[in-house]
Design a protein around this motif. Structure first.
Motif, PDB file in Angstrom:
ATOM      1  N   GLU A 195       0.830  -1.196   0.000  1.00  0.00           N
ATOM      2  CA  GLU A 195       0.000   0.000   0.000  1.00  0.00           C
ATOM      3  C   GLU A 195       0.869   1.252   0.000  1.00  0.00           C
ATOM      4  O   GLU A 195       1.909   1.305   0.661  1.00  0.00           O
ATOM      5  CB  GLU A 195      -0.903   0.004   1.235  1.00  0.00           C
ATOM      6  N   ARG A 196       0.432   2.252  -0.755  1.00  0.00           N
ATOM      7  CA  ARG A 196       1.125   3.531  -0.743  1.00  0.00           C
ATOM      8  C   ARG A 196       0.852   4.219   0.585  1.00  0.00           C
ATOM      9  O   ARG A 196      -0.288   4.494   0.936  1.00  0.00           O
ATOM     10  CB  ARG A 196       0.652   4.420  -1.897  1.00  0.00           C
ATOM     11  N   GLU A 197       1.920   4.502   1.327  1.00  0.00           N
ATOM     12  CA  GLU A 197       1.734   5.071   2.644  1.00  0.00           C
ATOM     13  C   GLU A 197       2.964   5.844   3.088  1.00  0.00           C
ATOM     14  O   GLU A 197       4.051   5.731   2.489  1.00  0.00           O
ATOM     15  CB  GLU A 197       1.414   3.971   3.668  1.00  0.00           C
ATOM     16  N   THR A 198       2.781   6.627   4.122  1.00  0.00           N
ATOM     17  CA  THR A 198       3.869   7.348   4.767  1.00  0.00           C
ATOM     18  C   THR A 198       4.253   6.598   6.036  1.00  0.00           C
ATOM     19  O   THR A 198       3.385   6.201   6.811  1.00  0.00           O
ATOM     20  CB  THR A 198       3.443   8.782   5.111  1.00  0.00           C
ATOM     21  N   ARG A 199       5.564   6.410   6.247  1.00  0.00           N
ATOM     22  CA  ARG A 199       6.035   5.596   7.355  1.00  0.00           C
ATOM     23  C   ARG A 199       7.131   6.331   8.120  1.00  0.00           C
ATOM     24  O   ARG A 199       7.736   7.293   7.629  1.00  0.00           O
ATOM     25  CB  ARG A 199       6.567   4.236   6.851  1.00  0.00           C
ATOM     26  N   GLY A 200       7.364   5.888   9.329  1.00  0.00           N
ATOM     27  CA  GLY A 200       8.465   6.372  10.139  1.00  0.00           C
ATOM     28  C   GLY A 200       9.505   5.281  10.294  1.00  0.00           C
ATOM     29  O   GLY A 200       9.301   4.137   9.868  1.00  0.00           O
ATOM     30  N   PHE A 201      10.628   5.623  10.929  1.00  0.00           N
ATOM     31  CA  PHE A 201      11.699   4.652  11.121  1.00  0.00           C
ATOM     32  C   PHE A 201      12.086   4.627  12.590  1.00  0.00           C
ATOM     33  O   PHE A 201      12.384   5.665  13.196  1.00  0.00           O
ATOM     34  CB  PHE A 201      12.909   5.016  10.271  1.00  0.00           C
ATOM     35  N   ASP A 202      12.045   3.425  13.176  1.00  0.00           N
ATOM     36  CA  ASP A 202      12.423   3.222  14.567  1.00  0.00           C
ATOM     37  C   ASP A 202      13.906   2.870  14.616  1.00  0.00           C
ATOM     38  O   ASP A 202      14.312   1.794  14.175  1.00  0.00           O
ATOM     39  CB  ASP A 202      11.584   2.089  15.183  1.00  0.00           C
ATOM     40  N   VAL A 203      14.721   3.780  15.144  1.00  0.00           N
ATOM     41  CA  VAL A 203      16.174   3.579  15.116  1.00  0.00           C
ATOM     42  C   VAL A 203      16.608   2.451  16.038  1.00  0.00           C
ATOM     43  O   VAL A 203      17.686   1.865  15.840  1.00  0.00           O
ATOM     44  CB  VAL A 203      16.908   4.881  15.493  1.00  0.00           C
ATOM     45  N   GLU A 204      15.798   2.124  17.038  1.00  0.00           N
ATOM     46  CA  GLU A 204      16.182   1.072  17.979  1.00  0.00           C
ATOM     47  C   GLU A 204      15.960  -0.311  17.390  1.00  0.00           C
ATOM     48  O   GLU A 204      16.783  -1.208  17.576  1.00  0.00           O
ATOM     49  CB  GLU A 204      15.401   1.231  19.287  1.00  0.00           C
ATOM     50  N   THR A 205      14.852  -0.503  16.707  1.00  0.00           N
ATOM     51  CA  THR A 205      14.553  -1.822  16.142  1.00  0.00           C
ATOM     52  C   THR A 205      15.004  -1.965  14.689  1.00  0.00           C
ATOM     53  O   THR A 205      15.075  -3.077  14.178  1.00  0.00           O
ATOM     54  CB  THR A 205      13.046  -2.097  16.211  1.00  0.00           C
ATOM     55  N   GLY A 206      15.312  -0.843  14.026  1.00  0.00           N
ATOM     56  CA  GLY A 206      15.678  -0.898  12.613  1.00  0.00           C
ATOM     57  C   GLY A 206      14.489  -1.213  11.721  1.00  0.00           C
ATOM     58  O   GLY A 206      14.673  -1.712  10.602  1.00  0.00           O
ATOM     59  N   ARG A 207      13.283  -0.924  12.177  1.00  0.00           N
ATOM     60  CA  ARG A 207      12.073  -1.220  11.414  1.00  0.00           C
ATOM     61  C   ARG A 207      11.343   0.070  11.051  1.00  0.00           C
ATOM     62  O   ARG A 207      11.426   1.075  11.752  1.00  0.00           O
ATOM     63  CB  ARG A 207      11.123  -2.105  12.233  1.00  0.00           C
ATOM     64  N   THR A 208      10.630   0.008   9.943  1.00  0.00           N
ATOM     65  CA  THR A 208       9.734   1.110   9.607  1.00  0.00           C
ATOM     66  C   THR A 208       8.349   0.811  10.158  1.00  0.00           C
ATOM     67  O   THR A 208       7.990  -0.349  10.360  1.00  0.00           O
ATOM     68  CB  THR A 208       9.659   1.323   8.087  1.00  0.00           C
ATOM     69  N   PHE A 209       7.584   1.872  10.411  1.00  0.00           N
ATOM     70  CA  PHE A 209       6.235   1.693  10.947  1.00  0.00           C
ATOM     71  C   PHE A 209       5.288   2.669  10.254  1.00  0.00           C
ATOM     72  O   PHE A 209       5.675   3.755   9.835  1.00  0.00           O
ATOM     73  CB  PHE A 209       6.201   1.884  12.463  1.00  0.00           C
ATOM     74  N   ARG A 210       4.042   2.255  10.161  1.00  0.00           N
ATOM     75  CA  ARG A 210       3.024   3.012   9.443  1.00  0.00           C
ATOM     76  C   ARG A 210       2.652   4.299  10.180  1.00  0.00           C
ATOM     77  O   ARG A 210       2.433   4.293  11.390  1.00  0.00           O
ATOM     78  CB  ARG A 210       1.779   2.146   9.255  1.00  0.00           C
ATOM     79  N   LEU A 211       2.582   5.396   9.436  1.00  0.00           N
ATOM     80  CA  LEU A 211       2.081   6.656   9.967  1.00  0.00           C
ATOM     81  C   LEU A 211       0.686   6.957   9.422  1.00  0.00           C
ATOM     82  O   LEU A 211      -0.247   7.190  10.172  1.00  0.00           O
ATOM     83  CB  LEU A 211       3.034   7.809   9.618  1.00  0.00           C
ATOM     84  N   ARG A 212       0.557   6.948   8.091  1.00  0.00           N
ATOM     85  CA  ARG A 212      -0.740   7.224   7.470  1.00  0.00           C
ATOM     86  C   ARG A 212      -0.718   6.717   6.040  1.00  0.00           C
ATOM     87  O   ARG A 212       0.344   6.536   5.439  1.00  0.00           O
ATOM     88  CB  ARG A 212      -1.064   8.720   7.484  1.00  0.00           C
TER      89      ARG A 212
END
Length: 404
Positions: free
Chosen positions: A295-312
């Motif tokens: 899905e086309r979406e805007t995400r953030g990046f968690d520097v501790e886990t090295g994972r991206t996460f959904r924003l909107r």
């Protein structure tokens, strides 16, 4: 008076005030749903990864873009706020010519074309650290079009190579204020308007990169160039250079198998730029290989886990209702002014690459080039035309507003 105005402005979102505290929803506490990280065992050889960047570089200037307030990092909260920055009724923007010239010089240093006429627009959205309820930007007619940057990429697992990334545009816009969450579990957010109204150059690239190493190398080379020509200090740790990465993936042998473009916002170090690109690309590949859509979406990046996460989701993106800025005339540059700016540029780090020099030669000649230019009768290092310093002249003139 200005501090009280800033507080009252922040209170619109939630009403009551507690000193300089605006009661707004903390934007940093978001569920880490649909997280993405580098997935072991993902075979990238079957996939084509495309990476584009949007970089926001704060202009190195004494004052903000449309007010006389100072733009210095590290000042006490809400002490560098002009009535216009606080969006007080009746205040009007007044263009800081130094910022416009700095953006034009940046465009010329990157090989772009400075437009003789560019215009400002209003981008509408609301948040407590955006006092006006809109951002002044250049959506329709940006200041600079085109350009490119060549740089060296040195992956850990292969030999160094050169890479060229083309640019879409460079536009001037104002920065927002800064929201700080008092504690991770607090119900309020602190709003500092010192940064609100500072001049930003938004530099948009084409999706010419394919790895995190290339994206990080591009940002590093751009950072060096901005410091070299003196238009931005590029300090990522201070927030004067912020990076958003756009990632999409397509199957090499079948263009019909592809995912949507996702944007990872507000990356504040070279390492995190590289990590975010690799994590997001691996997430896309993993989803596509399982037959799922991206899905086309805007995400953030968690520097501790090295994972991206959904924003909107971008599918239901806000309608920014772009409108021409009625309080600002067109921004004009004449041919002679553009030529004068071009002549004022000292030789850039990449200037000798096109002459067939290897990268070691370019690095050695970077500082020597200043003396070579002086010997040849060119402008000395750091010299810029008088109109950058704010002298009374016609470098940026009011002009007829072109209706869009």
């Amino acid at each position: 008076m200005l501090q009280h105005a800033a507080r009252a402005l922040a209170s619109r979102s939630r009403g009551a005030l507690r000193g300089a505290i605006a009661l707004v929803p903390p934007g940093g506490r978001r569920a880490r749903a649909n997280s993405g990280a580098a997935t072991p065992g993902v075979d990238r050889s079957k996939w084509l990864v495309r990476v584009g960047l949007e970089l926001h570089a704060q202009v190195k200037a004494d004052q903000k873009l449309f007010s006389h307030a100072k733009a210095q990092y590290g000042a006490e909260p809400n002490t560098q706020v002009n009535p216009f920055d606080a969006a007080l009724p009746g205040t009007l923007p007044a263009l800081n010519r130094q910022c416009a010239v700095a953006a034009a010089r940046t465009g010329l240093a990157l090989g772009g074309e400075v437009q003789h006429t560019s215009c400002f627009d209003r981008k509408h959205y609301y948040y407590a650290d955006l006092p006006h309820g809109f951002q002044i930007t250049q959506h329709q007619q940006p200041l600079v079009l085109g350009g490119a940057l060549e740089f060296e990429v040195a992956p850990a697992s292969s030999d160094p190579y050169r890479c060229k990334v083309n640019l879409e545009q460079i536009q001037l816009e104002v920065d927002t204020g800064k929201s700080t969450h008092a504690t991770p579990d607090s119900a309020y957010t602190l709003v500092d308007l010192n940064r609100a109204g500072s001049a930003l150059m938004e530099i948009v690239t084409q999706p010419d990169m394919g790895t995190g190493a290339e994206a990080a190398a591009f940002v590093k080379e751009l950072q060096l160039l901005l410091r070299h020509i003196g238009t931005s200090d590029g300090n990522m740790e201070e927030g004067s250079l912020r990076v958003d990465v756009n990632v999409s993936v397509t199957q090499r042998r079948s263009s019909s198998v592809q995912g949507g473009r996702c944007e990872v916002k507000n990356l504040n170090s070279l390492r995190n730029v590289a990590r975010a690109v690799e994590a997001e690309a691996a997430r896309h590949i993993s989803l596509l290989e399982r037959g799922e859509s991206v899905e086309r979406e805007t995400r953030g990046f968690d520097v501790e886990t090295g994972r991206t996460f959904r924003l909107r989701s971008k599918e239901t993106a806000l309608d920014y209702r772009f409108l021409p800025e009625p309080d600002l005339p067109a921004l004009l540059f004449t041919d002679s002014e553009i030529q004068e700016l071009r002549a004022s540029l000292q030789e850039t780090p990449n200037a000798k690459v096109g002459q067939g020099k290897d990268w070691a030669s370019v690095r050695r000649c970077r500082h020597a080039s200043v003396h070579n230019r002086a010997a040849a009768g060119h402008a000395p290092h750091g010299h810029v035309p008088d109109f950058q310093a704010g002298h009374n002249n016609s470098s940026i003139q009011p002009g007829p507003r072109k209706l869009l």
